[in-house]
Design an enzyme around this catalytic site. Structure first.
Site, PDB file in Angstrom:
ATOM      1  CE1 TYR A 115      48.877  44.232  39.173  1.00 13.64           C
ATOM      2  CE2 TYR A 115      49.305  43.699  41.447  1.00 13.64           C
ATOM      3  CZ  TYR A 115      48.569  44.368  40.504  1.00 13.64           C
ATOM      4  OH  TYR A 115      47.528  45.178  40.884  1.00 13.64           O
ATOM      5  CB  VAL A 151      42.934  35.741  39.814  1.00 15.49           C
ATOM      6  CG1 VAL A 151      42.189  35.295  41.061  1.00 15.49           C
ATOM      7  CG2 VAL A 151      43.806  34.621  39.291  1.00 15.49           C
ATOM      8  CG  ASP A 152      40.461  41.795  41.040  1.00 20.24           C
ATOM      9  OD1 ASP A 152      39.609  41.441  41.871  1.00 20.24           O
ATOM     10  OD2 ASP A 152      40.809  42.976  40.891  1.00 20.24           O
ATOM     11  CG  ASN A 179      42.527  46.439  41.140  1.00 19.26           C
ATOM     12  OD1 ASN A 179      41.890  47.064  41.984  1.00 19.26           O
ATOM     13  ND2 ASN A 179      42.018  46.105  39.969  1.00 19.26           N
ATOM     14  CG  ASP A 230      37.634  29.011  36.695  1.00 14.39           C
ATOM     15  OD1 ASP A 230      37.943  29.855  37.566  1.00 14.39           O
ATOM     16  OD2 ASP A 230      36.688  29.175  35.904  1.00 14.39           O
ATOM     17  CB  ILE A 231      40.869  30.124  41.474  1.00 15.57           C
ATOM     18  CG1 ILE A 231      41.012  30.038  43.003  1.00 15.57           C
ATOM     19  CG2 ILE A 231      40.448  31.526  41.010  1.00 15.57           C
ATOM     20  CD1 ILE A 231      42.187  30.803  43.551  1.00 15.57           C
TER      21      ILE A 231
END
Length: 171
Positions: A126, A33-34, A24, A10-11
């Site tokens: 994406y 992620v965002d 985005n 998990d970043i």
């Protein structure tokens, strides 16, 4: 030369100077992620993004560009937001994807960040093929000329991790 490491996980939990957000263009949060970065980082990130929209990026952050905000409650000092391209069979957008990595490292250099965590930009919703996304990411980071000491590619699952590992060992 920058040291490249791989982490599966998990970043939002990786302690680094700067976390790169696959944002985005609205900069106001989203999925993947965002959304995770906005949720874990808290309202400070959204407030900083709203301020950017009110000042320099009224129409949103252009694809391939990067900008930094606070990291809020993340174990990092900054979030570097970059907007990856949507993959297309009809149009080669590889340069835009490479620009995301270059621009993020440029911003990291301006901030004085020594460690940066990247997701696999554009390889989720994406639609960018993971192998090609890994190739572009690794080649761009290796040739960037950045002062960043360590880039951690933080991959969400085992297949992504294996793909990046194979790309690193092949180059």
């Amino acid at each position: 030369m920058v040291n490249i490491t791989l982490v599966q996980g998990d970043i939002t939990q990786v302690p680094v100077d700067a976390v790169v957000n696959a944002a985005n263009s609205s900069l106001l949060g989203g999925g993947g992620v965002d959304g995770a970065i906005h949720r874990r980082g808290g309202p400070e990130i959204l407030d900083a993004c709203r301020a950017l929209r009110a000042s320099r990026y009224g129409k949103g952050l252009p694809t391939g560009r990067a900008v930094a905000t606070t990291a809020g409650r993340l174990p990092a000092q900054w979030v570097i937001h970059t907007v990856g391209p949507v993959w297309s069979r009809e149009e080669d957008r590889s340069e835009l994807l490479a620009s995301c990595y270059r621009e993020s490292l440029r911003v990291a250099d301006e901030l004085g960040a020594a460690t940066v965590a990247f997701p696999a930009i554009s390889t989720g919703v994406y639609g960018w093929p993971m192998d090609d996304g890994a190739r572009i990411a690794v080649e761009t980071v290796r040739t960037s000329g950045t002062a960043v000491e360590e880039v951690r590619f933080v991959l969400f699952d085992e297949p992504a991790y294996r793909t990046f590992a194979a790309r690193i060992s092949a180059s």
